[in-house]
Design an enzyme around this catalytic site. Structure first.
Site, PDB file in Angstrom:
ATOM      1  CB  ALA A 128      -0.939  -0.008   1.206  1.00 49.73           C
TER       2      ALA A 128
ATOM      3  NE  ARG B  27       9.957  -4.050   0.235  1.00 48.57           N
ATOM      4  CZ  ARG B  27      10.585  -4.215  -0.917  1.00 48.57           C
ATOM      5  NH1 ARG B  27      11.669  -4.948  -0.974  1.00 48.57           N
ATOM      6  NH2 ARG B  27      10.129  -3.611  -2.005  1.00 48.57           N
TER       7      ARG B  27
ATOM      8  CE1 TYR C 248       5.689  -8.853 -12.458  1.00 50.95           C
ATOM      9  CE2 TYR C 248       4.973  -8.576 -14.745  1.00 50.95           C
ATOM     10  CZ  TYR C 248       4.789  -8.348 -13.385  1.00 50.95           C
ATOM     11  OH  TYR C 248       3.691  -7.629 -12.956  1.00 50.95           O
TER      12      TYR C 248
ATOM     13  CE  LYS D  95       2.469  -9.915 -10.821  1.00 46.92           C
ATOM     14  NZ  LYS D  95       1.699  -9.574  -9.605  1.00 46.92           N
TER      15      LYS D  95
END
Ligand code: NDP
Ligand code: 8X3
Length: 255
Positions: free
Chosen positions: A11, A35, A153, A157
């Protein structure tokens, strides 16, 4: 009736931040994670949230103990998580697999696949006990179509897509809904992260066409969550009009 609780990973930026803002304005209490704690504090201030409306938690989703501990040690009034948005994720690099960096591979797989699993396992426990809940996994068009140089990647996904289907299958008997949302190009910090701070290269990804913005995806998440309880939106693929496929973007075309 008490406000529902939504836990949003990642977020601090982009899609996760926009989703937090929208769900907060719609009346959710939020658990926001990432983080960068400073960013989480800033978001909380921006939202002018009361103390019991937002809970901030800074940890790395790659750390299984941190994920498990955080969820199991939630204060009593934050335990009843209605919505989990598994959004934290990233791409690193864009190169042939045979030139790929092992460090990049490990970070992408540990974050996008294992991090999502750790969070889902921890949160699903309570959802199953309560017999309700929503899990929204942020996949990607890269999880539906493989593009040149996207290899690992894309694989991460595709794994998110498979896990979304598995979770739906295994959690449906407990009354839990599971949805996968798969966006094309959204202008966030995603490309800045992928190109490790090269802002010129990052911004060129979005040159000459109208990309999606984080708000577009936040609105889709909100719509999915607002369907009647008996309706599960399984899968949404959301693309810029100018990007009909993962690897095709029409730039500088007259409108
Ligand atoms: P951003 O880079 O803007 O946001 C990524 C978020 O993920 C940040 O909040 C970041 O927080 C968090 N994150 C990354 N790694 C970790 C980690 N190890 N632990 C905890 N949090 C982490 O990108 P987007 O908003 O675009 O990306 C959100 C999701 O959407 C990702 O899963 C991405 O793959 C997906 N997506 C993005 C698209 C795009 O074109 N932008 C298209 C399709 C899918 P922090 O760094 O503070 O930890
Ligand atoms: C992000 C979309 O096409 O840049 O998942 O990989 S793409």
């Amino acid at each position: 009736m008490s406000k529902p609780i939504a836990l949003i990973t990642g977020a601090t930026s982009g899609i996760g931040r926009a989703t937090a803002q929208l769900l907060f304005n719609e009346g959710y209490r939020l658990i926001i994670t990432g983080r960068r704690s400073q960013r989480l504090n800033e978001l909380s201030l921006d939202l002018k949230a009361e103390e019991d409306e937002i809970l901030i938690a800074s940890f790395d989703v790659r750390d299984p103990e941190a994920c498990e501990r955080f969820v199991s040690e939630l204060p009593e009034n934050w335990k009843d998580i209605q919505v989990l948005v598994n959004n934290a994720g990233l791409a690193l690099g864009l190169s042939k697999f045979y030139d790929g960096s092992l460090e990049h591979w490990n970070t992408m797989l540990d974050t996008n696949v294992k991090g999502l699993l750790y969070m889902s396992k921890a949160v699903a426990k309570g959802m199953r006990e309560r017999g309700r809940g929503d899990i929204v996994n942020i996949g990607s068009i890269a999880g539906k179509q493989v593009y040149d140089n996207g290899n690992v990647y894309c694989a991460s996904k595709h794994a998110v897509d498979a896990l979304t289907q598995a979770m739906r299958l295994e959690l449906a008997p407990a009354g839990i809904r599971v949805c996968g949302i798969h966006p094309g190009a959204v202008e966030t910090e995603f490309s800045l992260v992928r190109f490790e701070g090269d802002s010129q290269r990052a911004s060129s990804v979005y040159d000459g066409f109208e990309n999606l913005v984080a708000q577009d995806i936040a609105e889709a998440i909100s719509w999915v969550l607002s369907r009647p309880k008996h309706v599960n939106i399984n899968d949404l693929v959301i693309m810029p009009q100018a990007q009909p496929q993962a690897s095709v973007i029409h730039r500088n075309t007259p409108s």
